[in-house]
Design a protein around this motif. Structure first.
Motif, PDB file in Angstrom:
ATOM      1  N   MET A   1      -3.091 -11.780  -1.992  1.00 55.82           N
ATOM      2  CA  MET A   1      -4.030 -10.846  -2.594  1.00 55.82           C
ATOM      3  C   MET A   1      -3.588  -9.424  -2.234  1.00 55.82           C
ATOM      4  O   MET A   1      -3.415  -9.101  -1.071  1.00 55.82           O
ATOM      5  N   ASN A   2      -3.445  -8.590  -3.216  1.00 58.49           N
ATOM      6  CA  ASN A   2      -3.089  -7.196  -3.006  1.00 58.49           C
ATOM      7  C   ASN A   2      -4.258  -6.320  -3.381  1.00 58.49           C
ATOM      8  O   ASN A   2      -5.053  -6.664  -4.248  1.00 58.49           O
ATOM      9  N   GLY A   3      -4.356  -5.186  -2.739  1.00 58.66           N
ATOM     10  CA  GLY A   3      -5.411  -4.247  -3.052  1.00 58.66           C
ATOM     11  C   GLY A   3      -5.749  -3.394  -1.847  1.00 58.66           C
ATOM     12  O   GLY A   3      -5.060  -3.416  -0.827  1.00 58.66           O
ATOM     13  N   TYR A   4      -6.844  -2.660  -1.975  1.00 61.94           N
ATOM     14  CA  TYR A   4      -7.265  -1.721  -0.940  1.00 61.94           C
ATOM     15  C   TYR A   4      -8.772  -1.834  -0.733  1.00 61.94           C
ATOM     16  O   TYR A   4      -9.517  -2.116  -1.661  1.00 61.94           O
ATOM     17  N   ILE A   5      -9.194  -1.632   0.493  1.00 60.85           N
ATOM     18  CA  ILE A   5     -10.612  -1.580   0.824  1.00 60.85           C
ATOM     19  C   ILE A   5     -10.889  -0.251   1.513  1.00 60.85           C
ATOM     20  O   ILE A   5      -9.968   0.391   2.015  1.00 60.85           O
ATOM     21  N   ILE A   6     -12.150   0.151   1.523  1.00 57.91           N
ATOM     22  CA  ILE A   6     -12.519   1.353   2.258  1.00 57.91           C
ATOM     23  C   ILE A   6     -13.461   0.952   3.382  1.00 57.91           C
ATOM     24  O   ILE A   6     -14.222  -0.004   3.253  1.00 57.91           O
ATOM     25  N   TRP A   7     -13.373   1.669   4.487  1.00 55.77           N
ATOM     26  CA  TRP A   7     -14.079   1.297   5.701  1.00 55.77           C
ATOM     27  C   TRP A   7     -14.460   2.548   6.464  1.00 55.77           C
ATOM     28  O   TRP A   7     -13.646   3.464   6.569  1.00 55.77           O
ATOM     29  N   VAL A  19     -12.726  -4.951  -3.222  1.00 57.11           N
ATOM     30  CA  VAL A  19     -11.286  -4.720  -3.201  1.00 57.11           C
ATOM     31  C   VAL A  19     -10.927  -3.912  -4.441  1.00 57.11           C
ATOM     32  O   VAL A  19     -11.253  -4.299  -5.562  1.00 57.11           O
ATOM     33  N   TYR A  20     -10.303  -2.765  -4.224  1.00 54.53           N
ATOM     34  CA  TYR A  20      -9.881  -1.884  -5.312  1.00 54.53           C
ATOM     35  C   TYR A  20      -8.424  -2.172  -5.641  1.00 54.53           C
ATOM     36  O   TYR A  20      -7.612  -2.384  -4.740  1.00 54.53           O
ATOM     37  N   THR A  22      -6.166  -0.144  -7.197  1.00 57.53           N
ATOM     38  CA  THR A  22      -5.217   0.956  -7.021  1.00 57.53           C
ATOM     39  C   THR A  22      -5.612   1.824  -5.833  1.00 57.53           C
ATOM     40  O   THR A  22      -6.794   1.930  -5.477  1.00 57.53           O
ATOM     41  N   LEU A  23      -4.627   2.457  -5.253  1.00 59.69           N
ATOM     42  CA  LEU A  23      -4.854   3.369  -4.144  1.00 59.69           C
ATOM     43  C   LEU A  23      -5.679   4.567  -4.594  1.00 59.69           C
ATOM     44  O   LEU A  23      -6.552   5.035  -3.866  1.00 59.69           O
ATOM     45  N   GLN A  24      -5.448   5.047  -5.809  1.00 64.01           N
ATOM     46  CA  GLN A  24      -6.189   6.195  -6.328  1.00 64.01           C
ATOM     47  C   GLN A  24      -7.676   5.882  -6.453  1.00 64.01           C
ATOM     48  O   GLN A  24      -8.523   6.679  -6.063  1.00 64.01           O
ATOM     49  N   GLU A  25      -7.998   4.714  -6.980  1.00 64.68           N
ATOM     50  CA  GLU A  25      -9.399   4.315  -7.129  1.00 64.68           C
ATOM     51  C   GLU A  25     -10.073   4.208  -5.761  1.00 64.68           C
ATOM     52  O   GLU A  25     -11.180   4.699  -5.560  1.00 64.68           O
ATOM     53  N   ALA A  26      -9.404   3.583  -4.806  1.00 60.78           N
ATOM     54  CA  ALA A  26      -9.963   3.449  -3.461  1.00 60.78           C
ATOM     55  C   ALA A  26     -10.135   4.811  -2.805  1.00 60.78           C
ATOM     56  O   ALA A  26     -11.148   5.073  -2.146  1.00 60.78           O
ATOM     57  N   SER A  27      -9.183   5.709  -2.985  1.00 61.76           N
ATOM     58  CA  SER A  27      -9.266   7.052  -2.403  1.00 61.76           C
ATOM     59  C   SER A  27     -10.428   7.839  -2.988  1.00 61.76           C
ATOM     60  O   SER A  27     -11.133   8.551  -2.265  1.00 61.76           O
ATOM     61  N   ASP A  28     -10.637   7.729  -4.293  1.00 65.84           N
ATOM     62  CA  ASP A  28     -11.745   8.433  -4.946  1.00 65.84           C
ATOM     63  C   ASP A  28     -13.096   7.960  -4.416  1.00 65.84           C
ATOM     64  O   ASP A  28     -13.978   8.771  -4.113  1.00 65.84           O
ATOM     65  N   VAL A  29     -13.269   6.646  -4.294  1.00 61.03           N
ATOM     66  CA  VAL A  29     -14.524   6.098  -3.796  1.00 61.03           C
ATOM     67  C   VAL A  29     -14.711   6.471  -2.323  1.00 61.03           C
ATOM     68  O   VAL A  29     -15.810   6.821  -1.894  1.00 61.03           O
ATOM     69  N   ALA A  45      -5.118  -1.403   3.562  1.00 61.59           N
ATOM     70  CA  ALA A  45      -4.461  -2.409   2.723  1.00 61.59           C
ATOM     71  C   ALA A  45      -5.091  -3.768   3.006  1.00 61.59           C
ATOM     72  O   ALA A  45      -5.386  -4.099   4.149  1.00 61.59           O
ATOM     73  N   VAL A  46      -5.305  -4.553   1.962  1.00 61.64           N
ATOM     74  CA  VAL A  46      -5.878  -5.884   2.124  1.00 61.64           C
ATOM     75  C   VAL A  46      -4.842  -6.837   2.698  1.00 61.64           C
ATOM     76  O   VAL A  46      -5.125  -7.606   3.603  1.00 61.64           O
ATOM     77  N   ASN A  47      -3.623  -6.764   2.190  1.00 63.35           N
ATOM     78  CA  ASN A  47      -2.589  -7.676   2.660  1.00 63.35           C
ATOM     79  C   ASN A  47      -2.058  -7.210   4.010  1.00 63.35           C
ATOM     80  O   ASN A  47      -2.185  -6.049   4.384  1.00 63.35           O
ATOM     81  N   GLU A  48      -1.489  -8.112   4.753  1.00 68.74           N
ATOM     82  CA  GLU A  48      -0.952  -7.787   6.071  1.00 68.74           C
ATOM     83  C   GLU A  48       0.335  -6.986   5.918  1.00 68.74           C
ATOM     84  O   GLU A  48       1.312  -7.462   5.356  1.00 68.74           O
ATOM     85  N   THR A  49       0.298  -5.760   6.371  1.00 69.05           N
ATOM     86  CA  THR A  49       1.477  -4.895   6.343  1.00 69.05           C
ATOM     87  C   THR A  49       1.646  -4.276   7.721  1.00 69.05           C
ATOM     88  O   THR A  49       0.781  -4.377   8.576  1.00 69.05           O
ATOM     89  N   THR A  50       2.759  -3.610   7.929  1.00 71.93           N
ATOM     90  CA  THR A  50       2.983  -2.942   9.207  1.00 71.93           C
ATOM     91  C   THR A  50       2.047  -1.757   9.362  1.00 71.93           C
ATOM     92  O   THR A  50       1.699  -1.388  10.465  1.00 71.93           O
ATOM     93  N   GLN A  51       1.642  -1.171   8.250  1.00 74.72           N
ATOM     94  CA  GLN A  51       0.709  -0.046   8.289  1.00 74.72           C
ATOM     95  C   GLN A  51      -0.562  -0.457   7.552  1.00 74.72           C
ATOM     96  O   GLN A  51      -0.661  -0.330   6.353  1.00 74.72           O
TER      97      GLN A  51
END
Length: 63
Positions: A1-7, A19-20, A22-29, A45-51
């Motif tokens: 699953m790919n996407g972005y969350i805000i916290w 889960v948004y 695009t990064l732009q949509e998540a940033s706007d919200v 990031a929703v998926n496990e990444t180094t950042q």
């Protein structure tokens, strides 16, 4: 699953979150919530990444 969350920054509680796609949509919200709640929000990031935290959104200052 790919996407972005805000916290909320520094908050460790569990939330049901959206889960948004695009990064732009998540940033706007995140900016809207930061301004409304007067506290910083993180875009993660929703998926496990180094950042996991992509960016931190600070509330805009009122004039």
């Amino acid at each position: 699953m790919n996407g972005y969350i805000i916290w909320p920054k520094g908050d460790m509680r569990l939330y049901t979150c959206r889960v948004y796609k695009t990064l732009q949509e998540a940033s706007d919200v995140a900016q809207e919530r930061a301004d409304f709640h007067h506290r910083p929000y993180e875009v993660r990031a929703v998926n496990e990444t180094t950042q996991r935290i992509i960016k931190t959104i600070e509330p805009r200052r009122r004039k």
